[in-house]
Design a protein around this motif. Structure first.
Motif, PDB file in Angstrom:
ATOM      1  N   SER A  57       0.843  -1.191   0.000  1.00 18.89           N
ATOM      2  CA  SER A  57       0.000   0.000   0.000  1.00 18.89           C
ATOM      3  C   SER A  57       0.880   1.244   0.000  1.00 18.89           C
ATOM      4  O   SER A  57       1.780   1.376   0.837  1.00 18.89           O
ATOM      5  CB  SER A  57      -0.913  -0.002   1.230  1.00 18.89           C
ATOM      6  N   VAL A  58       0.635   2.160  -0.939  1.00 17.85           N
ATOM      7  CA  VAL A  58       1.474   3.349  -1.076  1.00 17.85           C
ATOM      8  C   VAL A  58       0.620   4.603  -1.215  1.00 17.85           C
ATOM      9  O   VAL A  58      -0.583   4.548  -1.499  1.00 17.85           O
ATOM     10  CB  VAL A  58       2.418   3.234  -2.296  1.00 17.85           C
TER      11      VAL A  58
ATOM     12  N   SER B 250      -3.389  10.645  -3.193  1.00 20.63           N
ATOM     13  CA  SER B 250      -4.037   9.420  -3.639  1.00 20.63           C
ATOM     14  C   SER B 250      -3.301   8.208  -3.076  1.00 20.63           C
ATOM     15  O   SER B 250      -2.119   8.277  -2.729  1.00 20.63           O
ATOM     16  CB  SER B 250      -4.051   9.353  -5.171  1.00 20.63           C
ATOM     17  N   TYR B 251      -4.024   7.094  -3.010  1.00 13.97           N
ATOM     18  CA  TYR B 251      -3.452   5.857  -2.494  1.00 13.97           C
ATOM     19  C   TYR B 251      -3.666   4.738  -3.510  1.00 13.97           C
ATOM     20  O   TYR B 251      -4.639   4.746  -4.271  1.00 13.97           O
ATOM     21  CB  TYR B 251      -4.096   5.485  -1.164  1.00 13.97           C
ATOM     22  N   GLY B 252      -2.739   3.794  -3.513  1.00 18.00           N
ATOM     23  CA  GLY B 252      -2.851   2.676  -4.437  1.00 18.00           C
ATOM     24  C   GLY B 252      -2.002   1.510  -3.982  1.00 18.00           C
ATOM     25  O   GLY B 252      -1.477   1.500  -2.858  1.00 18.00           O
ATOM     26  N   ILE B 253      -1.850   0.519  -4.844  1.00 16.40           N
ATOM     27  CA  ILE B 253      -1.090  -0.689  -4.531  1.00 16.40           C
ATOM     28  C   ILE B 253       0.122  -0.769  -5.451  1.00 16.40           C
ATOM     29  O   ILE B 253      -0.011  -0.744  -6.680  1.00 16.40           O
ATOM     30  CB  ILE B 253      -1.945  -1.963  -4.698  1.00 16.40           C
TER      31      ILE B 253
ATOM     32  N   SER C 122       6.367  12.891  -9.250  1.00 17.71           N
ATOM     33  CA  SER C 122       5.799  12.856  -7.888  1.00 17.71           C
ATOM     34  C   SER C 122       6.450  11.712  -7.116  1.00 17.71           C
ATOM     35  O   SER C 122       6.751  10.656  -7.676  1.00 17.71           O
ATOM     36  CB  SER C 122       4.285  12.649  -7.947  1.00 17.71           C
ATOM     37  N   ILE C 123       6.668  11.923  -5.820  1.00 16.97           N
ATOM     38  CA  ILE C 123       7.321  10.908  -5.001  1.00 16.97           C
ATOM     39  C   ILE C 123       6.295   9.920  -4.448  1.00 16.97           C
ATOM     40  O   ILE C 123       5.211  10.315  -4.005  1.00 16.97           O
ATOM     41  CB  ILE C 123       8.109  11.555  -3.850  1.00 16.97           C
ATOM     42  N   VAL C 124       6.642   8.660  -4.480  1.00 15.20           N
ATOM     43  CA  VAL C 124       5.795   7.588  -3.953  1.00 15.20           C
ATOM     44  C   VAL C 124       6.321   7.191  -2.585  1.00 15.20           C
ATOM     45  O   VAL C 124       7.518   6.936  -2.411  1.00 15.20           O
ATOM     46  CB  VAL C 124       5.814   6.364  -4.891  1.00 15.20           C
ATOM     47  N   TYR C 125       5.426   7.139  -1.593  1.00 14.82           N
ATOM     48  CA  TYR C 125       5.773   6.767  -0.224  1.00 14.82           C
ATOM     49  C   TYR C 125       4.943   5.565   0.211  1.00 14.82           C
ATOM     50  O   TYR C 125       3.871   5.301  -0.346  1.00 14.82           O
ATOM     51  CB  TYR C 125       5.484   7.908   0.754  1.00 14.82           C
ATOM     52  N   THR C 126       5.427   4.869   1.238  1.00 17.35           N
ATOM     53  CA  THR C 126       4.574   3.864   1.867  1.00 17.35           C
ATOM     54  C   THR C 126       3.427   4.583   2.569  1.00 17.35           C
ATOM     55  O   THR C 126       3.591   5.694   3.078  1.00 17.35           O
ATOM     56  CB  THR C 126       5.349   3.023   2.901  1.00 17.35           C
ATOM     57  N   SER C 127       2.257   3.971   2.553  1.00 21.75           N
ATOM     58  CA  SER C 127       1.118   4.555   3.259  1.00 21.75           C
ATOM     59  C   SER C 127       1.198   4.131   4.725  1.00 21.75           C
ATOM     60  O   SER C 127       2.091   3.390   5.116  1.00 21.75           O
ATOM     61  CB  SER C 127      -0.194   4.071   2.641  1.00 21.75           C
ATOM     62  N   SER C 128       0.272   4.601   5.506  1.00 21.43           N
ATOM     63  CA  SER C 128       0.222   4.190   6.921  1.00 21.43           C
ATOM     64  C   SER C 128      -0.979   3.283   7.168  1.00 21.43           C
ATOM     65  O   SER C 128      -1.453   3.155   8.286  1.00 21.43           O
ATOM     66  CB  SER C 128       0.133   5.430   7.819  1.00 21.43           C
ATOM     67  N   PHE C 129      -1.440   2.608   6.104  1.00 17.54           N
ATOM     68  CA  PHE C 129      -2.646   1.792   6.214  1.00 17.54           C
ATOM     69  C   PHE C 129      -2.360   0.329   6.552  1.00 17.54           C
ATOM     70  O   PHE C 129      -3.290  -0.446   6.768  1.00 17.54           O
ATOM     71  CB  PHE C 129      -3.452   1.851   4.907  1.00 17.54           C
ATOM     72  N   THR C 130      -1.089  -0.059   6.559  1.00 15.58           N
ATOM     73  CA  THR C 130      -0.730  -1.441   6.868  1.00 15.58           C
ATOM     74  C   THR C 130       0.311  -1.452   7.979  1.00 15.58           C
ATOM     75  O   THR C 130       0.613  -0.421   8.586  1.00 15.58           O
ATOM     76  CB  THR C 130      -0.169  -2.154   5.621  1.00 15.58           C
ATOM     77  N   SER C 131       0.883  -2.631   8.237  1.00 15.31           N
ATOM     78  CA  SER C 131       1.883  -2.754   9.293  1.00 15.31           C
ATOM     79  C   SER C 131       3.238  -2.164   8.899  1.00 15.31           C
ATOM     80  O   SER C 131       4.116  -1.985   9.739  1.00 15.31           O
ATOM     81  CB  SER C 131       2.067  -4.226   9.679  1.00 15.31           C
ATOM     82  N   ILE C 132       3.418  -1.849   7.611  1.00 12.27           N
ATOM     83  CA  ILE C 132       4.652  -1.213   7.166  1.00 12.27           C
ATOM     84  C   ILE C 132       4.632   0.250   7.588  1.00 12.27           C
ATOM     85  O   ILE C 132       3.638   0.949   7.338  1.00 12.27           O
ATOM     86  CB  ILE C 132       4.808  -1.317   5.637  1.00 12.27           C
ATOM     87  N   PRO C 133       5.682   0.754   8.240  1.00 13.11           N
ATOM     88  CA  PRO C 133       5.705   2.172   8.639  1.00 13.11           C
ATOM     89  C   PRO C 133       5.460   3.092   7.453  1.00 13.11           C
ATOM     90  O   PRO C 133       5.905   2.826   6.331  1.00 13.11           O
ATOM     91  CB  PRO C 133       7.122   2.352   9.206  1.00 13.11           C
TER      92      PRO C 133
END
Length: 207
Positions: free
Chosen positions: A121-122, A127-130, A153-164
């Protein structure tokens, strides 16, 4: 004179052999020293980096980068003894490297972002996506809205899962639009061919 030469030739020969042995030993020791020096300097440089997302990590050396699965998996020299668990995020000074997939007592396997089974999840802007691999490319699909995404645009990990959250992954280098959704092609920050040291960030529990 002949007798002296006959009796002394073995002694001279042994000195010559010993000299060559000492020279070879010196070359090997110098090579080992240079290798250790390079590793030490690399580790110092790694720790001197001021990337904020590395501050809470557990540093580990990469001990195996299998040439047959070069862009799929690495093995690191940290395991359950150091508190590493499956699902922990692995990163370096450039960004997210992958996710811990297997853990043993003193080492762990890491599934790289470029693994065919990647699904993370990113966040891209608002916006958010996979994030996943598709036909040899990293893409972001299943976007939550159709707000146009800009190139670079920079892609980051989201905060919606166990990944920081907020760990940088890469930049958008291409936007593929269709009538149903937009798909982003991602250029990762990490150079997966040059992984020597990484940091492990513990997975988080979202309550």
């Amino acid at each position: 004179l002949f007798l002296f030469f006959f009796l002394g030739k073995d002694w001279v020969y042994s000195l010559w052999i010993q000299k060559d042995f000492n020279l070879a030993k010196s070359i090997v020791l110098e090579s080992d020293y240079q290798n250790l020096k390079q590793e030490y300097e690399a580790l110092l440089e790694y720790h001197e980096l001021e990337s904020p997302f590395l501050q809470e990590g557990i540093t580990s050396k990469v001990i195996l980068h299998d040439p047959y699965y070069f862009f799929e998996e690495i093995t690191i020299l940290k395991g359950s003894e150091e508190g590493i668990t499956k699902g922990d995020a692995v990163l370096n000074e450039e960004g997210l490297v992958g996710i811990v997939s297997k853990v043993s007592k003193s080492s762990s396997a890491v599934k790289l972002l470029t693994h065919p089974e990647t699904s993370i999840s990113v966040r891209v802007e608002n916006s958010y996506g996979i994030l996943k691999m598709s036909e040899g490319r990293l893409i972001v699909s299943d976007m939550t809205n159709q707000t146009p995404i800009l190139i670079d645009s920079i892609v980051y990990t989201s905060s919606f899962t166990s990944i920081p959250g907020d760990i940088p992954i890469g930049t958008v280098k291409e936007v593929l639009n269709s009538t149903l959704e937009q798909t982003l092609v991602i250029d990762p920050f990490v150079d997966f061919s040059k992984l020597n040291y990484v940091s492990i960030r513990k997975s988080v529990t979202n309550e």
